[in-house]
Design a protein around this motif. Sequence first.
Motif, mmCIF file in Angstrom:
data_model
loop_
_atom_site.group_PDB
_atom_site.id
_atom_site.type_symbol
_atom_site.label_atom_id
_atom_site.label_comp_id
_atom_site.label_asym_id
_atom_site.label_seq_id
_atom_site.Cartn_x
_atom_site.Cartn_y
_atom_site.Cartn_z
ATOM 1 N N PRO A 22 -55.985 75.023 -32.803
ATOM 2 C CA PRO A 22 -56.330 75.192 -34.214
ATOM 3 C C PRO A 22 -55.129 75.673 -35.001
ATOM 4 N N SER A 23 -55.133 75.372 -36.268
ATOM 5 C CA SER A 23 -54.100 75.836 -37.178
ATOM 6 C C SER A 23 -54.772 76.699 -38.239
ATOM 7 N N PRO A 24 -54.068 77.703 -38.762
ATOM 8 C CA PRO A 24 -54.670 78.525 -39.812
ATOM 9 C C PRO A 24 -54.767 77.795 -41.149
ATOM 10 N N SER A 52 -45.005 75.175 -30.622
ATOM 11 C CA SER A 52 -45.552 75.282 -29.274
ATOM 12 C C SER A 52 -44.493 74.787 -28.298
ATOM 13 N N VAL A 53 -44.340 75.478 -27.192
ATOM 14 C CA VAL A 53 -43.403 75.047 -26.146
ATOM 15 C C VAL A 53 -44.149 74.655 -24.869
ATOM 16 N N ASP A 54 -45.484 74.623 -24.953
ATOM 17 C CA ASP A 54 -46.288 74.294 -23.779
ATOM 18 C C ASP A 54 -47.273 73.157 -24.069
ATOM 19 N N GLY A 55 -46.836 72.211 -24.892
ATOM 20 C CA GLY A 55 -47.668 71.046 -25.168
ATOM 21 C C GLY A 55 -48.876 71.324 -26.033
ATOM 22 N N GLY A 56 -48.876 72.436 -26.763
ATOM 23 C CA GLY A 56 -49.971 72.754 -27.668
ATOM 24 C C GLY A 56 -50.986 73.721 -27.110
ATOM 25 N N ALA A 57 -50.798 74.209 -25.897
ATOM 26 C CA ALA A 57 -51.747 75.187 -25.346
ATOM 27 C C ALA A 57 -51.711 76.481 -26.150
ATOM 28 N N THR A 58 -50.520 76.902 -26.569
ATOM 29 C CA THR A 58 -50.378 78.081 -27.417
ATOM 30 C C THR A 58 -49.415 77.769 -28.549
ATOM 31 N N TRP A 59 -49.591 78.465 -29.665
ATOM 32 C CA TRP A 59 -48.771 78.261 -30.856
ATOM 33 C C TRP A 59 -48.280 79.599 -31.375
ATOM 34 N N SER A 60 -47.096 79.604 -31.970
ATOM 35 C CA SER A 60 -46.581 80.813 -32.612
ATOM 36 C C SER A 60 -45.996 80.437 -33.969
ATOM 37 N N ASP A 61 -45.974 81.415 -34.873
ATOM 38 C CA ASP A 61 -45.364 81.193 -36.172
ATOM 39 C C ASP A 61 -43.858 81.086 -36.003
ATOM 40 N N ALA A 62 -43.247 80.208 -36.771
ATOM 41 C CA ALA A 62 -41.793 80.029 -36.755
ATOM 42 C C ALA A 62 -41.329 79.974 -38.209
ATOM 43 N N ASN A 63 -41.449 81.113 -38.905
ATOM 44 C CA ASN A 63 -41.281 81.141 -40.354
ATOM 45 C C ASN A 63 -40.182 82.048 -40.885
#
Length: 182
Positions: A22-24, A52-63
């Motif tokens: 999901p995305s915010p 994501s560096v794991d194919g979309g399993a986890t996401w982090s902000d890059a802002n």
Amino acid sequence: MLLSPFALLAQQNGVAWNNIGPSPAAIEAFAVDRHDSRTLFMGTIAGGVRKSVDGGATWSDANSGLTTPIVQALAIDASGPQTLYAGTVGGGIFRTDDGGATWKNLPAVSGAVPSIAADPKRPGVVYAGVFSNLANGSIRKSTYAGVTWTTVFPSTASIFNITIDPENADASTFKSLRRSHL
């Protein structure tokens, strides 16, 4: 343009699709590292850039360094996924040279930038669809990683989509124009 709060990833040649997070906010842009398909970037309407560096399993902000949360376009430079360009609404173009950890504004272009395309064979060659209002658009080109730009196509239409032919970028770079109906 995906106007949904999630991203889908095709697997098995498009036979299977999986929700990869999901995305915010609504997703406007998506970029995949061509050397490592597990590294993904998404540009969103209100959440900036997510990675994501794991194919979309986890996401982090890059802002860090982005001055606007509205990212409409993303393009990975031919030099690799450490250099990425983001087109924003109101903030112009930003570039990261560290895979999204920090961003810096490229002040030579201002206004809304709904489309960016990086030449897949020539590092530092980038095209951007830019407009200052819905009646004044242009396609700009940089051969210096976004430091300087030239207008290669002035237009009275807003430029919402640029596609690069990977075999001949100069001959068929500008694929889509959408006219303003104001």
